[in-house]
Design a protein around this motif. Structure first.
Motif: not given
Length: 309
Positions: A201-206, A229-233, A251-252, A262-263
């Motif tokens: 979610x969001x800016x998560x790249x790892x 990765x980096x999936x926007x809402x 995942x975050x 996101x939830x």
């Protein structure tokens, strides 16, 4: 902390060919060992440069380098240095890396395998890493490979970086090898016609763990919409409205990416999806509408329950 919260197979002599003879320092650098160790191998086992011109520094040929590479890989695989040296002296350029790893895998513990992978990683021996990971993955499957081998390895690499601030290239090398193997896991016969949703979610790249989850679901025959990765809402809500997945895994790794919206903002669809979260970024007190999966096995179990498997 759960482990899910963290982050042709024969190698031939051509992988160590060089265009010119190499110094002790250059060979040591290629092997990932200290020059003093290389000199010890020469003095103790007779594995030094095969050619020497009077008045000039001794240098290693491509054949010498192949023997030394073979010896180091034997040692990494658990062979005693003296025995490794004996085998290296008769080495003719065929490294037989796959057979070497398969033979070692029958005898050594997971802890020893992690140690050998760590050594190979810091020597930037991508072929050893590639072959050893492929061998364990084939024998043990995705979940065991991730939880028993790769998470401890990545943790050890991370700890080394925190202590020395060296090894960013090592983490990237290992991650790309692991990702390639997970992407190659074949999808088995589907046990459901309704794909689940996987996203960082969001800016998560790892999100190497997310690739592990998709690979594990492939083994189980569970299809997935993998948003990566980096999936926007807006991407998640749009997909949920269109296909109503039976399970949504979010995942975050980092807290700044674990936005509870996101939830909370998952669209109301029927049947309602099971929302599963993974990674240490989430504040569980703010995510009571979701199920937390502490590791890869738990995530798979939650998804299987959601699809009625």
């Amino acid at each position: 902390m759960g482990v899910f919260q963290l982050v042709a197979l024969v190698t031939r002599g051509k992988d160590v060919e060089v265009d010119e003879d190499l110094t002790v320092a250059a060979v040591a650098r290629r092997l990932g060992i200290a020059p003093a160790t290389l000199r010890t191998w020469d003095r103790r086992y007779g594995l030094g440069p095969s050619q020497h011109e009077t008045g000039r520094h001794r240098k290693y040929s491509s054949g010498d380098l192949a023997k030394l590479t073979f010896m180091r890989r034997l040692i990494v695989s658990g062979v005693a240095p003296a025995h490794a040296a004996e085998q290296a002296k008769t080495h003719k350029g065929e490294l037989g890396l796959a057979k070497l790893i398969q033979r070692a895998g029958k005898k050594r513990s997971n802890e020893d395998l992690v140690s050998s992978l760590f050594t190979a990683a810091y020597a930037l021996d991508s072929q050893y890493l590639d072959t050893a990971i492929a061998d364990y993955l084939k024998r043990s499957g995705v979940v065991a490979t991730w939880q028993e081998i790769l998470v401890p390895l990545l943790n050890q690499i991370g700890a080394e970086w925190e202590e020395t601030e060296n090894g960013v290239e090592v983490e990237h090398l290992v991650s790309e090898i692991v990702k390639r193997h997970f992407l190659s896991v074949a999808f088995q016969k589907a046990i459901t016609a309704r794909p689940v949703l996987l996203a960082a979610v969001h800016e998560e790249q790892h999100c190497l763990a997310l690739y592990a989850l998709r690979a594990a679901l492939n083994e189980r025959g569970i299809p997935a919409h993998f948003l990566g990765p980096r999936t926007p809402l807006v991407a998640i809500t749009g997909l949920v409205k269109k296909v109503a997945p039976p399970a949504i895994f979010l995942w975050a790794l980092l807290p700044e990416n674990a936005d509870p919206r996101f939830i909370r903002n998952i669209p109301a669809v029927r049947p309602a999806p099971r929302i599963i979260i993974g990674g240490p970024g989430w504040d569980l007190k703010k995510c009571k509408d979701a199920v937390f999966a502490p590791d890869l096995a738990s995530a798979c179990e939650e998804i299987e329950q959601a699809i009625g498997a």
